[in-house]
Write a protein that holds these residues in place. Sequence first.
Motif, PDB file in Angstrom:
ATOM      1  N   SER A  54       0.812  -1.215   0.000  1.00 36.78           N
ATOM      2  CA  SER A  54       0.000   0.000   0.000  1.00 36.78           C
ATOM      3  C   SER A  54       0.848   1.268   0.000  1.00 36.78           C
ATOM      4  O   SER A  54       2.042   1.238   0.269  1.00 36.78           O
ATOM      5  N   LYS A  56       0.364   5.450   1.353  1.00 40.04           N
ATOM      6  CA  LYS A  56      -0.444   6.436   2.054  1.00 40.04           C
ATOM      7  C   LYS A  56      -0.199   7.790   1.390  1.00 40.04           C
ATOM      8  O   LYS A  56       0.942   8.242   1.292  1.00 40.04           O
ATOM      9  N   ARG A  62      -6.066  12.211   4.054  1.00 36.91           N
ATOM     10  CA  ARG A  62      -5.088  11.121   3.984  1.00 36.91           C
ATOM     11  C   ARG A  62      -5.804   9.873   3.489  1.00 36.91           C
ATOM     12  O   ARG A  62      -6.853   9.506   4.000  1.00 36.91           O
ATOM     13  N   LEU A  64      -5.309   5.739   2.138  1.00 31.59           N
ATOM     14  CA  LEU A  64      -4.510   4.536   1.997  1.00 31.59           C
ATOM     15  C   LEU A  64      -4.920   3.860   0.696  1.00 31.59           C
ATOM     16  O   LEU A  64      -6.088   3.550   0.492  1.00 31.59           O
TER      17      LEU A  64
END
Length: 81
Positions: A54, A56, A62, A64
């Motif tokens: 992943s 971020k 924010r 993911l």
Amino acid sequence: MAHQGLNTAAASTESSHAEAFYFQKQIQAQTQMIIVLEDGSQIEGCVEWYDRNSIKVKGSSRTLVYKAGIKYIYKAGEKRP
């Protein structure tokens, strides 16, 4: 012998450090990135951190993002691929 196959599979997925180098460079420079997902939607922001699965992204919020859902990534100032 069964464990030998596991080591080979793990090694083949991590054959290069190019991705890690690229993300580290973008994190340090706080480069604005455009992430285009498989469904065509886009996420804009700076990469805050990443791991094997992943990324971020710090933008208006924010987010993911799973790498499996990414079609491609490019810098915000560049032409779209």
